[in-house]
Design a protein around this motif. Sequence first.
Motif, PDB file in Angstrom:
ATOM      1  N   ALA A 245       0.804  -1.221   0.000  1.00  0.00           N
ATOM      2  CA  ALA A 245       0.000   0.000   0.000  1.00  0.00           C
ATOM      3  C   ALA A 245       0.838   1.272   0.000  1.00  0.00           C
ATOM      4  O   ALA A 245       0.520   2.250  -0.694  1.00  0.00           O
ATOM      5  N   LEU A 246       1.933   1.289   0.770  1.00  0.00           N
ATOM      6  CA  LEU A 246       2.760   2.493   0.844  1.00  0.00           C
ATOM      7  C   LEU A 246       3.382   2.805  -0.522  1.00  0.00           C
ATOM      8  O   LEU A 246       3.371   3.943  -0.986  1.00  0.00           O
ATOM      9  N   MET A 247       3.895   1.772  -1.165  1.00  0.00           N
ATOM     10  CA  MET A 247       4.497   1.937  -2.474  1.00  0.00           C
ATOM     11  C   MET A 247       3.445   2.321  -3.518  1.00  0.00           C
ATOM     12  O   MET A 247       3.679   3.169  -4.392  1.00  0.00           O
ATOM     13  N   LYS A 248       2.271   1.706  -3.400  1.00  0.00           N
ATOM     14  CA  LYS A 248       1.203   1.994  -4.354  1.00  0.00           C
ATOM     15  C   LYS A 248       0.722   3.439  -4.216  1.00  0.00           C
ATOM     16  O   LYS A 248       0.478   4.132  -5.214  1.00  0.00           O
ATOM     17  N   ALA A 249       0.599   3.920  -2.970  1.00  0.00           N
ATOM     18  CA  ALA A 249       0.190   5.306  -2.747  1.00  0.00           C
ATOM     19  C   ALA A 249       1.186   6.265  -3.385  1.00  0.00           C
ATOM     20  O   ALA A 249       0.813   7.262  -4.017  1.00  0.00           O
ATOM     21  N   TYR A 250       2.467   5.969  -3.240  1.00  0.00           N
ATOM     22  CA  TYR A 250       3.526   6.813  -3.794  1.00  0.00           C
ATOM     23  C   TYR A 250       3.421   6.881  -5.313  1.00  0.00           C
ATOM     24  O   TYR A 250       3.493   7.969  -5.917  1.00  0.00           O
ATOM     25  N   LYS A 251       3.233   5.738  -5.966  1.00  0.00           N
ATOM     26  CA  LYS A 251       3.160   5.705  -7.422  1.00  0.00           C
ATOM     27  C   LYS A 251       1.898   6.410  -7.930  1.00  0.00           C
ATOM     28  O   LYS A 251       1.938   7.128  -8.931  1.00  0.00           O
ATOM     29  N   ILE A 252       0.771   6.197  -7.241  1.00  0.00           N
ATOM     30  CA  ILE A 252      -0.475   6.847  -7.656  1.00  0.00           C
ATOM     31  C   ILE A 252      -0.355   8.359  -7.532  1.00  0.00           C
ATOM     32  O   ILE A 252      -0.780   9.120  -8.417  1.00  0.00           O
ATOM     33  N   GLN A 253       0.239   8.832  -6.433  1.00  0.00           N
ATOM     34  CA  GLN A 253       0.402  10.273  -6.252  1.00  0.00           C
ATOM     35  C   GLN A 253       1.312  10.869  -7.324  1.00  0.00           C
ATOM     36  O   GLN A 253       1.073  11.978  -7.807  1.00  0.00           O
ATOM     37  N   LYS A 254       2.367  10.141  -7.704  1.00  0.00           N
ATOM     38  CA  LYS A 254       3.268  10.637  -8.743  1.00  0.00           C
ATOM     39  C   LYS A 254       2.533  10.773 -10.073  1.00  0.00           C
ATOM     40  O   LYS A 254       2.729  11.747 -10.807  1.00  0.00           O
ATOM     41  N   LYS A 255       1.684   9.791 -10.382  1.00  0.00           N
ATOM     42  CA  LYS A 255       0.926   9.856 -11.630  1.00  0.00           C
ATOM     43  C   LYS A 255      -0.089  11.001 -11.597  1.00  0.00           C
ATOM     44  O   LYS A 255      -0.269  11.722 -12.588  1.00  0.00           O
ATOM     45  N   ALA A 256      -0.748  11.175 -10.443  1.00  0.00           N
ATOM     46  CA  ALA A 256      -1.717  12.271 -10.319  1.00  0.00           C
ATOM     47  C   ALA A 256      -1.015  13.625 -10.459  1.00  0.00           C
ATOM     48  O   ALA A 256      -1.519  14.550 -11.115  1.00  0.00           O
ATOM     49  N   ALA A 257       0.163  13.745  -9.840  1.00  0.00           N
ATOM     50  CA  ALA A 257       0.922  14.996  -9.921  1.00  0.00           C
ATOM     51  C   ALA A 257       1.354  15.275 -11.357  1.00  0.00           C
ATOM     52  O   ALA A 257       1.329  16.428 -11.822  1.00  0.00           O
ATOM     53  N   LYS A 258       1.747  14.209 -12.090  1.00  0.00           N
ATOM     54  CA  LYS A 258       2.160  14.377 -13.481  1.00  0.00           C
ATOM     55  C   LYS A 258       1.004  14.876 -14.342  1.00  0.00           C
ATOM     56  O   LYS A 258       1.208  15.592 -15.325  1.00  0.00           O
TER      57      LYS A 258
ATOM     58  N   ASP B 174      -6.031   8.173   5.672  1.00  0.00           N
ATOM     59  CA  ASP B 174      -5.863   9.533   5.152  1.00  0.00           C
ATOM     60  C   ASP B 174      -4.569  10.165   5.661  1.00  0.00           C
ATOM     61  O   ASP B 174      -3.870  10.874   4.932  1.00  0.00           O
ATOM     62  N   VAL B 175      -4.262   9.910   6.941  1.00  0.00           N
ATOM     63  CA  VAL B 175      -3.018  10.454   7.509  1.00  0.00           C
ATOM     64  C   VAL B 175      -1.808   9.867   6.776  1.00  0.00           C
ATOM     65  O   VAL B 175      -0.889  10.596   6.376  1.00  0.00           O
ATOM     66  N   LEU B 176      -1.812   8.567   6.622  1.00  0.00           N
ATOM     67  CA  LEU B 176      -0.684   7.911   5.952  1.00  0.00           C
ATOM     68  C   LEU B 176      -0.545   8.385   4.510  1.00  0.00           C
ATOM     69  O   LEU B 176       0.570   8.631   4.028  1.00  0.00           O
ATOM     70  N   PHE B 177      -1.679   8.546   3.834  1.00  0.00           N
ATOM     71  CA  PHE B 177      -1.656   8.986   2.445  1.00  0.00           C
ATOM     72  C   PHE B 177      -1.062  10.395   2.337  1.00  0.00           C
ATOM     73  O   PHE B 177      -0.297  10.700   1.416  1.00  0.00           O
ATOM     74  N   SER B 178      -1.412  11.266   3.283  1.00  0.00           N
ATOM     75  CA  SER B 178      -0.889  12.629   3.256  1.00  0.00           C
ATOM     76  C   SER B 178       0.602  12.664   3.594  1.00  0.00           C
ATOM     77  O   SER B 178       1.351  13.489   3.061  1.00  0.00           O
TER      78      SER B 178
END
Length: 483
Positions: free
Chosen positions: A362-375, A416-420
């Motif tokens: 989950a931690l790695m997946k959150a990181y990759k999803i956020q990078k794609k959203a930011a892009k 939500d805390v972890l995601f932020s």
Amino acid sequence: MTLGIIKQLKSATERYVRTTDHPVVAWLESEEDIRFESFDSVYEEHEDFPSVYEEIADRLVARAQSADNSGVILYAVPGHPMVAEATVQILRRRCPEEGIQLEVRGGESFLDQAFVRLGFDPIEGFALLDASDVGAVKLDPRMHTLIGQVYDTFTASDVKLGLMEMYPDDHEVVACHALGVEGQEQILRVPLHELDHVTGYGNLSLIYIPASRDEQLRNRSFERLHEIVAILRSPEGCPWDREQTHRSIRKNLIEETYEVLETIDDDDPDHMREELGDLLLQVMLHSQMEEETGLFTAYDVIQALNEKLIYRHPHVFGELNAEDAEAALSNWEAMKAEEKRSKGIEPEEQSALSGVPRDLPALMKAYKIQKKAAKAGFDWEDISGVWDKIEEELAELKASVGQGEDAEAQVLELGDVLFSVVNAARFIGVDPEEALSLTIRKFVRRFRHVEQRLKEAGKTPATSSLAEMDRYWDEAKELERQL
């Protein structure tokens, strides 16, 4: 040489020889009064052999095209013209293009003498390799192997290093000089590590490795690994391996991957080699299962990977350029998009979040999803927005716990805390998975120090106070700072 070849040498109007550095040339000049014009000087004009060979071919083609030439130009080379003779291959390509008639006449090659003097039958399995291109990929210990073009000690040293990719350092090899030449022939059997200690390397030298049926020698080859996995899965193989399916060993693939990651974190090359082997075994087992159904093999996997790597690196294998890592990554992404289009998938019509593996941690997946959203442009303008979001989510988690909300609500708030927090990691350029792994390792290291100090005092964590454990914890931190 045959009598017919000697007659041709005598009747030719022009004679050229690639090099006079061969005993037959001296014999022809003294015994048969046959004179040559050599290309020995060309070797001094170029820094590498390919350039020499191209220059020789250029000169011969130009001479054949000259207007005053009405006879036959004879070009003589050592041995058979179709065995390890690059200039002849260039002429075979160039002459038809230039409208020049070319006829190749063969004589005895060094292979004929090798078969006789070294005493092996090539039908048992035989490979002829160039000394400039010896490595484990081309070596098969089951075949008699001759390595030609061993011109000097430096080349012999390169050959030695290439052979050591497959053979043990003390494996016996044979260095040969001037096979079949009376008074000059040398056949020297030496351990591999002494191959470049042999003197006398030159134009008439080669190296011979006899065929061996010792299966241990093949243990460095991919082919042997493929063979072993197939045996394990065969009816005569291992009952446990035979019963496995993709799903039954699915978890093994994940576990072996994490064991490899542990060796990377520990900077432990010895264990990394072992764990990478265990991970490769999982790839081979899954590939073997599909080979048994006829859908694909491990070689199909390798082919697909090679083609992908070549296609996605046009700045290496094509005509594009990439001055830095960012440009290389841009090329990679462009090629990925083109691959999707070739499969009927329009990248523009896909979600910006597509392509993130479903089963990532989950931690790695959150990181990759956020990078794609930011892009895609969905991101904070600066890190101050991230800090505000962390505080907001943390306050909501505190409120949820304080108000006694149900477990599901508290779980969502914690998520939500972890995601932020992952967003903060992305903004400062840190992989959150790696950061958390480092912190875990640090915690384990310090806690073990606490356990050791308690053990020295005759205690355990269960029989000591929190204050005492905190004291040893701070001691562990101080020791780390001193290091």
